[in-house]
Design an enzyme around this catalytic site. Structure first.
Site, PDB file in Angstrom:
ATOM      1  N   LYS A  64       0.859  -1.181   0.000  1.00 22.08           N
ATOM      2  CA  LYS A  64       0.000   0.000   0.000  1.00 22.08           C
ATOM      3  C   LYS A  64       0.898   1.234   0.000  1.00 22.08           C
ATOM      4  O   LYS A  64       1.939   1.246   0.672  1.00 22.08           O
ATOM      5  CB  LYS A  64      -0.902   0.025   1.239  1.00 22.08           C
ATOM      6  CG  LYS A  64      -2.009  -1.001   1.244  1.00 22.08           C
ATOM      7  CD  LYS A  64      -2.791  -0.965   2.548  1.00 22.08           C
ATOM      8  CE  LYS A  64      -3.497   0.354   2.750  1.00 22.08           C
ATOM      9  NZ  LYS A  64      -4.321   0.360   3.999  1.00 22.08           N
ATOM     10  N   ARG A  92       5.564   1.681   7.557  1.00 21.41           N
ATOM     11  CA  ARG A  92       4.866   1.126   8.713  1.00 21.41           C
ATOM     12  C   ARG A  92       5.552  -0.175   9.111  1.00 21.41           C
ATOM     13  O   ARG A  92       5.762  -1.062   8.276  1.00 21.41           O
ATOM     14  CB  ARG A  92       3.404   0.839   8.370  1.00 21.41           C
ATOM     15  CG  ARG A  92       2.638   0.245   9.549  1.00 21.41           C
ATOM     16  CD  ARG A  92       1.449  -0.560   9.107  1.00 21.41           C
ATOM     17  NE  ARG A  92       0.752  -1.156  10.244  1.00 21.41           N
ATOM     18  CZ  ARG A  92      -0.053  -2.206  10.147  1.00 21.41           C
ATOM     19  NH1 ARG A  92      -0.269  -2.764   8.984  1.00 21.41           N
ATOM     20  NH2 ARG A  92      -0.648  -2.686  11.215  1.00 21.41           N
ATOM     21  N   HIS A 145      -1.622  -1.576  16.483  1.00 20.47           N
ATOM     22  CA  HIS A 145      -2.514  -0.526  15.966  1.00 20.47           C
ATOM     23  C   HIS A 145      -2.216   0.831  16.621  1.00 20.47           C
ATOM     24  O   HIS A 145      -3.061   1.715  16.632  1.00 20.47           O
ATOM     25  CB  HIS A 145      -3.997  -0.871  16.181  1.00 20.47           C
ATOM     26  CG  HIS A 145      -4.474  -2.043  15.401  1.00 20.47           C
ATOM     27  ND1 HIS A 145      -5.399  -2.941  15.906  1.00 20.47           N
ATOM     28  CD2 HIS A 145      -4.153  -2.497  14.168  1.00 20.47           C
ATOM     29  CE1 HIS A 145      -5.637  -3.878  15.009  1.00 20.47           C
ATOM     30  NE2 HIS A 145      -4.886  -3.633  13.942  1.00 20.47           N
ATOM     31  N   HIS A 186     -10.406   0.162  17.719  1.00 25.81           N
ATOM     32  CA  HIS A 186     -10.030   0.019  16.309  1.00 25.81           C
ATOM     33  C   HIS A 186     -10.573  -1.330  15.849  1.00 25.81           C
ATOM     34  O   HIS A 186     -10.048  -2.385  16.220  1.00 25.81           O
ATOM     35  CB  HIS A 186      -8.512   0.079  16.158  1.00 25.81           C
ATOM     36  CG  HIS A 186      -8.050  -0.105  14.729  1.00 25.81           C
ATOM     37  ND1 HIS A 186      -7.556   0.920  13.962  1.00 25.81           N
ATOM     38  CD2 HIS A 186      -8.022  -1.205  13.929  1.00 25.81           C
ATOM     39  CE1 HIS A 186      -7.242   0.468  12.765  1.00 25.81           C
ATOM     40  NE2 HIS A 186      -7.528  -0.828  12.727  1.00 25.81           N
ATOM     41  N   LEU A 187     -11.633  -1.296  15.041  1.00 25.45           N
ATOM     42  CA  LEU A 187     -12.319  -2.518  14.634  1.00 25.45           C
ATOM     43  C   LEU A 187     -12.230  -2.678  13.124  1.00 25.45           C
ATOM     44  O   LEU A 187     -12.731  -1.847  12.367  1.00 25.45           O
ATOM     45  CB  LEU A 187     -13.796  -2.471  15.061  1.00 25.45           C
ATOM     46  CG  LEU A 187     -14.071  -2.217  16.552  1.00 25.45           C
ATOM     47  CD1 LEU A 187     -15.576  -2.163  16.809  1.00 25.45           C
ATOM     48  CD2 LEU A 187     -13.411  -3.293  17.410  1.00 25.45           C
ATOM     49  N   ASP A 229     -15.032 -11.546   6.824  1.00 28.89           N
ATOM     50  CA  ASP A 229     -15.411 -10.153   6.594  1.00 28.89           C
ATOM     51  C   ASP A 229     -16.747  -9.864   7.283  1.00 28.89           C
ATOM     52  O   ASP A 229     -17.710 -10.608   7.114  1.00 28.89           O
ATOM     53  CB  ASP A 229     -15.520  -9.874   5.090  1.00 28.89           C
ATOM     54  CG  ASP A 229     -15.656  -8.397   4.780  1.00 28.89           C
ATOM     55  OD1 ASP A 229     -16.717  -7.817   5.076  1.00 28.89           O
ATOM     56  OD2 ASP A 229     -14.701  -7.809   4.238  1.00 28.89           O
ATOM     57  N   GLY A 251     -12.281   0.000   9.770  1.00 29.10           N
ATOM     58  CA  GLY A 251     -13.290  -0.293   8.756  1.00 29.10           C
ATOM     59  C   GLY A 251     -14.650  -0.626   9.326  1.00 29.10           C
ATOM     60  O   GLY A 251     -15.683  -0.133   8.850  1.00 29.10           O
ATOM     61  N   ILE A 252     -14.696  -1.456  10.376  1.00 32.01           N
ATOM     62  CA  ILE A 252     -15.961  -1.780  11.035  1.00 32.01           C
ATOM     63  C   ILE A 252     -16.399  -0.633  11.928  1.00 32.01           C
ATOM     64  O   ILE A 252     -17.559  -0.213  11.906  1.00 32.01           O
ATOM     65  CB  ILE A 252     -15.831  -3.077  11.850  1.00 32.01           C
ATOM     66  CG1 ILE A 252     -15.533  -4.264  10.929  1.00 32.01           C
ATOM     67  CG2 ILE A 252     -17.083  -3.345  12.674  1.00 32.01           C
ATOM     68  CD1 ILE A 252     -15.157  -5.540  11.667  1.00 32.01           C
ATOM     69  N   GLY A 253     -15.482  -0.118  12.713  1.00 30.59           N
ATOM     70  CA  GLY A 253     -15.813   0.940  13.665  1.00 30.59           C
ATOM     71  C   GLY A 253     -16.384   2.187  13.010  1.00 30.59           C
ATOM     72  O   GLY A 253     -17.289   2.830  13.545  1.00 30.59           O
ATOM     73  N   ASN A 313     -17.800   2.312   9.789  1.00 33.40           N
ATOM     74  CA  ASN A 313     -18.840   2.110   8.774  1.00 33.40           C
ATOM     75  C   ASN A 313     -20.002   1.220   9.181  1.00 33.40           C
ATOM     76  O   ASN A 313     -21.006   1.169   8.475  1.00 33.40           O
ATOM     77  CB  ASN A 313     -18.191   1.517   7.513  1.00 33.40           C
ATOM     78  CG  ASN A 313     -17.104   2.408   6.953  1.00 33.40           C
ATOM     79  OD1 ASN A 313     -17.330   3.576   6.679  1.00 33.40           O
ATOM     80  ND2 ASN A 313     -15.907   1.863   6.793  1.00 33.40           N
ATOM     81  N   GLU A 346      -3.929   6.210   9.112  1.00 31.74           N
ATOM     82  CA  GLU A 346      -2.595   5.802   9.550  1.00 31.74           C
ATOM     83  C   GLU A 346      -1.512   6.344   8.629  1.00 31.74           C
ATOM     84  O   GLU A 346      -0.417   6.704   9.089  1.00 31.74           O
ATOM     85  CB  GLU A 346      -2.526   4.277   9.628  1.00 31.74           C
ATOM     86  CG  GLU A 346      -3.420   3.684  10.710  1.00 31.74           C
ATOM     87  CD  GLU A 346      -3.481   2.173  10.651  1.00 31.74           C
ATOM     88  OE1 GLU A 346      -2.701   1.523  11.359  1.00 31.74           O
ATOM     89  OE2 GLU A 346      -4.327   1.651   9.902  1.00 31.74           O
TER      90      GLU A 346
END
Length: 398
Positions: free
Chosen positions: A14, A94, A183, A209-210, A283, A331-333, A335, A385
């Site tokens: 990335k 990272r 994280h 952080h989910l 997912d 991403g979960i936290g 959305n 991040e």
């Protein structure tokens, strides 16, 4: 200053290119399926006020070729955003595990690389790929400063009561067995955003952080006081494929009574457990699709995911002696309104009250989702991040 941020995985890279100190993103992308058939390189580049996208599918046999392909796109006559790789001033990497050696961002030297290599055993899925990315970047962007930003660094303010394990002292002093946490770059970024938002550096924050990987961190006065991940990034909350907290007896039982090798146990607990082990999908979006169909395994998996998060929230309120802000990110936290609602459900005894209407709204900025008269703020904060890495690199190298 131009800062290229790289997150090198086992089969992916990335990347984002920032102009600092404005933190303007001028390109972003992903190289995935490196070494496999039909590797994919995605490249989004700024033209005027909008981003245009280019995608390549084909043979990218290794990380060296992947990063060279990125460099070629960065300097492409039609699609490029720079004229030469020498325009890159800093490459920020990272690095997941810095152990106790790194409490802050570091210029990469041979000694730093040796320590990253030494920690392979504690982060076998991440650190080898990070070191590979560093070595390739040193070749491709030879004139740039190379900088490592460690996921573990933010957690090095934990007190001994949080990071020490109740194992023989020699295992801590000689072998460095302790809780490190992960994280950290994300938890640092989002907690600082909240501190700025409320103009209050003394907040007590519980940050969740989910995503495919999940962690929860207790923060007071801008410093980490406790976090759910430990020696490695496997424990704590239930995750996409990782087991989270587990009775250690399970490991001995699987080896001694069921005949698994230690490597097989490691693979099962890291790659085949969590939501995947419980419901067959890793997912959260796929899990909720199964929930909508009434799948009993999926329903139970989500309930376990939520229950573990609730337990950590309660324990961290005790550890902090209260909380001002409950923070959701990842991403979960960010959305998943359904999961946020379930985590906050029936926490009135802890003075946590969610507003369902506010929770259903999606924005790209910090937003409050607690009930109007609630004293504890519940906030959704988009993490970034890569921006945090770029900022730390700029601060170190300006």
């Amino acid at each position: 200053m131009k800062v290229l941020v790289i997150n090198s995985g086992s089969s992916s890279i990335k990347y984002q290119l920032f102009v600092m100190p404005q933190a303007t993103v001028i390109c972003t992308g992903l190289v995935e399926r490196i070494g496999l058939k039909n590797a994919v390189l995605t490249y989004k580049y700024l033209r005027g006020n909008t981003f245009e996208e280019y995608q390549f599918t084909g043979d990218i046999p290794n990380h060296t070729e992947g990063l060279k392909a990125v460099a070629n796109l960065l300097t492409d006559v039609n699609k490029g955003v720079i004229t030469s790789p020498s325009e890159i001033d800093v490459v920020g990497h990272r690095v997941v595990h810095g152990g106790a050696n790194f409490v802050s961002t570091a210029l990469i030297t041979q000694a730093v690389k040796d320590k990253i290599r030494y920690l392979f055993a504690l982060s076998p899925l991440h650190n080898p790929a990070h070191l590979l990315g560093i070595n390739v970047a040193e070749e491709v962007f030879a004139s740039a400063k190379q900088v490592a930003v460690f996921d573990t660094a933010f957690h090095q303010t934990m007190p001994p009561i949080a990071y020490r394990m109740a194992v023989p002292k020699a295992l801590y002093e000689k072998d460095k067995i302790r809780n490190y946490g992960f994280h950290g770059t994300s938890h640092k970024y989002v907690s600082e955003q909240v501190t700025k938002h409320y103009n209050n550096p003394n907040l007590k924050i519980i940050s969740l952080h989910l995503g495919n990987g999940c962690s929860i961190t207790a923060i007071a006065n801008g410093k980490c006081r406790d976090t759910s991940m430990g020696l490695g990034p496997m424990n704590g909350l239930v995750m996409g494929t990782r087991v989270g907290d587990i009775d250690q007896t399970v490991i001995f039982y699987m080896v001694n009574e069921l005949g698994y090798t230690l490597q097989q146990v490691n693979d099962i607990l890291n790659k085949k457990s969590g939501l995947l082990g419980l419901a067959g999908v890793s997912d959260m979006r796929d899990l909720q699709a199964l929930i909508q169909k009434g799948d009993a395994d999926a329903i139970l998996a989500h309930q376990i995911f939520v229950y573990k998060a609730k337990k950590f929230i309660g324990s961290y309120i005790a550890a902090l002696n209260g909380v001002d802000v409950l923070l959701f990110t990842g991403g979960i936290g960010e959305n998943d309104a359904y999961t946020r609602a379930k985590i906050c459900e029936n926490l009135e005894g802890l003075n946590i009250y969610l507003d369902a209407a506010k929770n259903s709204i999606r924005t790209s900025s910090i937003r409050e989702i607690q009930a109007d008269n609630a004293t504890i703020k519940i906030v959704v904060v988009p993490t970034n991040e890569e921006k945090e890495i770029a900022t730390q690199c700029y601060t170190l190298c300006q």
